[in-house]
Design an enzyme around this catalytic site. Structure first.
Site, short mmCIF file in Angstrom:
data_model
loop_
_atom_site.label_atom_id
_atom_site.label_comp_id
_atom_site.label_asym_id
_atom_site.label_seq_id
_atom_site.Cartn_x
_atom_site.Cartn_y
_atom_site.Cartn_z
N GLU A 78 7.78 -11.73 -25.94
CA GLU A 78 6.37 -10.82 -25.32
C GLU A 78 6.57 -9.29 -25.63
O GLU A 78 5.93 -8.39 -25.53
CB GLU A 78 5.45 -10.95 -24.36
N LYS B 147 -1.92 -5.92 -19.36
CA LYS B 147 -1.99 -6.52 -18.14
C LYS B 147 -2.66 -7.39 -18.34
O LYS B 147 -2.32 -7.97 -17.78
CB LYS B 147 -1.52 -5.29 -17.54
N CYS C 279 0.98 -0.96 0.18
CA CYS C 279 -0.07 0.10 -0.21
C CYS C 279 0.60 1.44 -0.38
O CYS C 279 1.79 1.40 0.00
CB CYS C 279 -1.24 0.03 1.20
N GLU D 123 8.06 -20.51 -20.30
CA GLU D 123 7.91 -19.25 -19.82
C GLU D 123 8.65 -17.92 -20.00
O GLU D 123 8.65 -16.96 -20.59
CB GLU D 123 8.12 -19.18 -17.77
N TRP E 146 -3.97 -1.98 -1.15
CA TRP E 146 -3.75 -2.89 -1.86
C TRP E 146 -4.32 -3.93 -0.88
O TRP E 146 -3.29 -4.15 -0.02
CB TRP E 146 -2.53 -2.91 -2.73
N ARG F 202 1.35 1.64 -6.22
CA ARG F 202 1.60 0.77 -5.17
C ARG F 202 0.39 0.38 -4.63
O ARG F 202 0.18 -1.57 -3.85
CB ARG F 202 2.09 0.93 -3.29
N LYS G 58 8.37 -14.75 -22.09
CA LYS G 58 9.64 -13.09 -21.17
C LYS G 58 9.88 -12.57 -22.73
O LYS G 58 10.06 -11.41 -23.16
CB LYS G 58 9.77 -13.58 -20.11
N HIS H 15 12.57 -34.89 -32.88
CA HIS H 15 10.86 -34.78 -33.03
C HIS H 15 10.38 -33.52 -33.69
O HIS H 15 9.16 -33.08 -33.68
CB HIS H 15 10.38 -35.16 -31.98
N ASN I 44 0.78 -0.35 6.15
CA ASN I 44 1.09 -1.01 5.46
C ASN I 44 1.86 -2.44 5.70
O ASN I 44 2.94 -1.99 6.58
CB ASN I 44 2.39 -0.31 3.87
N GLY I 45 1.38 -3.35 4.99
CA GLY I 45 1.94 -4.67 5.73
C GLY I 45 1.68 -5.76 6.20
O GLY I 45 -0.07 -6.08 5.13
C1 AGP Z 1 2.31 -12.58 -19.05
O1 AGP Z 1 3.46 -12.19 -19.06
C2 AGP Z 1 1.63 -12.15 -20.14
N1 AGP Z 1 1.32 -10.84 -19.26
C3 AGP Z 1 0.09 -13.23 -19.50
O2 AGP Z 1 0.52 -14.29 -20.65
C4 AGP Z 1 -0.95 -13.42 -18.53
O3 AGP Z 1 0.24 -14.04 -17.80
C5 AGP Z 1 -2.01 -13.96 -18.76
O4 AGP Z 1 -2.62 -13.16 -19.95
C6 AGP Z 1 -2.57 -14.28 -17.52
O5 AGP Z 1 -3.04 -12.68 -16.75
P1 AGP Z 1 -3.31 -13.14 -15.32
O6 AGP Z 1 -2.72 -14.14 -14.62
O7 AGP Z 1 -3.51 -12.38 -15.01
O8 AGP Z 1 -5.01 -14.45 -15.90
#
Ligand code: AGP
Length: 609
Positions: A489, A604, A2, A482, A74, A27, A486, A505, A98-99
């Protein structure tokens, strides 16, 4: 996390507090509030939702004073609501926090017995009444009462308190959460970070663990929890405002990568016992008897959260011996999944708003499954619609590329595995070993982050490439996925993650000296096999970047570049091996001039199907 602000001086506090809160909205932003003191009288105003709602409320009906505190929340305990918003009041004091207070239930029961009435569901209100108890019963000064209360608290806190009994005095205290004091010629400031006060002063002093600051318009004194004076050195902030919001990092993503030692600490805080080798996840509310009726676990998510779910499958099947199915949410919901009473569904979502995951949750519930959530945002739609769940406590994740949320998801899944395994056949000794390894994660990650310069150099050699292949086995196969996600994207380079053995394969046809291959090759149960895969790539002039276990000299002989991670138990290796891959993707994207925090075409939270 927070945002906390405080001001004491000779100007109207409200505009200063609101300006400070606006700089801390990153935050947390599910509710906000201020409390100001004019003479002895303290007035409080709180609003749910974004800070703008509080600003509108104060514009309609003003409150005034030259001393005050503010908070942008938060949520960790108690849904976002006006009632749960800070500041919280007790009879003789008002505070913001906060905490996470780990022992708030036990303290609350004691205070209820003392006759205190609670207005909110928060752990914070417990602190307010605790301070009040010492103020009233023991007749202490505010700072003494704060010190006495702080000694009874277990967990993390950054608090700022005011009282009608001591007009013009702010008392600030911290343990586990940051707090900064600022000084100008005729005023003093408190903030969760320097952002809150940069408009007024660059002369700041960072509180240290266990510090208590007594703050007036003209002076600040510092003590420890026993009231002994301590000396704290001030410093002059050289950052500009934008850099300060990122705590001096150039991008939120890099800041969040470096937050992971702390966020993992926050995720595990109060959720395990080393003595009994058990995890403690009361919010799930699953008893051994109820779990005995579970025949299958289904994990549903998207993107990075789906990768975390894949690690969860390896964890739960190896340690709990319950069959686990992992599905991408958009596939699950249209596949008419076969769900019965004995199916336990976990949905994983950082934002708690991903449309496909929400739809999958509703489909699973419609079919009668019990659905648990693993989310980062308290009060999010998915968190509200699940039957129960576990929050990440990772704080807001601003960078579109998920980093600290991923490692916190893995941490929760590890705790869940421990909880369920100990309901089955896992011994206390084995459980204690897992707890001990989890406690070492933050310092292990610090060690890896210390190699950032080496990772940056590797990025220099490969940032011009058009394709990458990421290969891993077992627990590290989802890490390969993953790591590839990274990279693609945020740098827009095509990257694929594959099980290392699967390379033969098909993908092996791609290997040449233009194709960097990242191997996650820690010394675990699949090490010998993956070393053979590396040789197969080398034989075709492939260039090898290896993520390896500290002390492994063999892998140097067959790799072009090696990044080492500390040794840990196999089930926790993904929490370490993903760190260099986050950094590699970040540095390559920067070198390609990409917008790391807001990559093209991405959001996001994908709230559309
Ligand atoms: C991950 O870096 C991406 N931003 C994206 O794949 C994300 O993980 C996915 O949209 C799921 O989002 P969520 O965890 O908020 O459901």
């Amino acid at each position: 996390m927070c945002g906390i602000v405080g001001y004491v001086g000779h100007q109207d506090a409200v505009p200063i507090l609101l300006d400070g809160l606006s700089k801390l909205e990153y935050r947390g932003y599910d509710s906000a509030g201020v409390a100001v003191q004019r003479g002895e009288k303290i007035e409080i105003r709180r609003s749910v939702g974004k800070l703008v709602n509080l600003q509108k409320s104060l514009a309609q009906k003003q409150i005034a004073g030259t001393c005050g505190i503010g908070h942008t929340r938060w949520a960790t305990h108690g849904k976002p609501s006006e009632q749960n918003a800070h500041p919280h009041r007790s009879e003789s004091c008002v505070l913001v926090h906060n905490g996470i207070i780990e022992n708030y239930v036990e303290l609350k029961q004691r205070l209820l017995k003392d006759g205190y009435k609670f207005q909110s569901e928060t752990d914070t209100e417990v602190v307010a009444h605790l301070i009040d108890k010492h103020l009233q019963k023991a007749g202490l000064h505010l700072a003494d009462a704060v010190r006495a209360a702080a000694k009874e608290i277990r967990g993390s806190y950054a608090i700022t308190v005011i009282s009608e009994r001591e007009p013009g005095m702010l008392v600030a205290a911290r343990s586990g959460c940051p707090l900064v004091i600022g000084r100008s010629t005729d005023a003093s400031f408190v903030g969760s970070d320097v952002m809150a006060m940069l408009a007024h002063t660059r002369d700041v002093t960072f509180l240290e663990e266990g510090d208590v600051a007594e703050v007036t318009a003209s002076n600040v004194t510092y003590t420890d929890l026993d009231g002994h004076p301590v000396t704290r050195k001030n410093s002059m902030v050289t950052w500009d405002a934008s850099a300060a919001e990122k705590s001096g990092y150039p991008h939120f993503m890099l800041k969040e990568i470096h937050e992971q030692p702390q966020t993992i600490l926050d995720t595990i805080r109060g959720r395990y016992s080393y003595e009994s080798g058990e995890a403690d996840l009361p919010d799930i509310g699953l008893t051994p008897k109820q779990f005995a009726e579970v025949g299958r676990i289904w994990i549903v998510a998207c993107g990075t959260s789906w990768h975390a779910g894949l690690v969860g499958k390896y964890l739960l099947e190896e340690m709990v011996r319950t069959p686990v199915q992992v599905d991408i949410a958009s596939e699950f919901r249209y596949r008419s999944p076969i769900i019965d009473q004995g199916t336990l569904v976990f949905v994983i979502s950082q934002s708690g708003e991903t449309a496909d995951t929400l739809a999958a949750l509703r489909e699973a519930k419609r079919k009668g499954a019990k659905v648990f959530g693993i989310c980062n945002v308290v009060g999010s739609t998915i968190a509200r619609e699940t039957d129960a769940g576990v929050f990440l406590h990772a704080g807001p994740e601003i960078g579109v590329a998920s980093t600290k949320a991923f490692t916190s998801q893995l941490t929760v899944l590890s705790l869940l595995t421990l909880l369920l395994a100990r309901m089955r056949s896992m011994s206390a000794a084995k459980g204690g070993e897992i707890v001990q390894a989890m406690q070492a994660l933050p310092r292990n990650i610090e060690t890896i982050l210390g190699q950032r310069e080496q990772v940056r150099k590797i990025a220099e050699s490969f940032h011009h490439c058009s394709n990458f292949l990421y290969l891993g086995r077992g627990y590290n196969f989802p890490v390969a996925l993953e790591g590839a996600l990274k990279l693609k994207e945020i740098s827009y380079i095509h990257a694929e993650g594959y099980p290392a053995a699967e390379m033969k394969h098909g993908p092996i046809a791609l290997i040449d000296d233009n194709m960097p291959v990242v191997f996650i090759a820690t010394q675990d149960s699949t090490y010998d096999k993956i070393m053979s895969n590396i040789e197969e790539v080398r034989a075709r002039k492939g260039r090898v970047i290896a993520i390896a276990t500290e002390g492994d000299d063999e892998i140097r002989k067959v790799s072009d570049h090696v990044i080492y991670v500390p040794r840990t138990i196999e089930m926790l290796t993904p929490l370490l091996t993903i760190i260099p891959l986050q950094l590699l993707a970040y540095y390559i994207a920067i070198m390609r001039g990409c917008d790391v925090d807001q990559p093209r075409n991405l959001a996001k939270s994908v709230t559309v199907e």
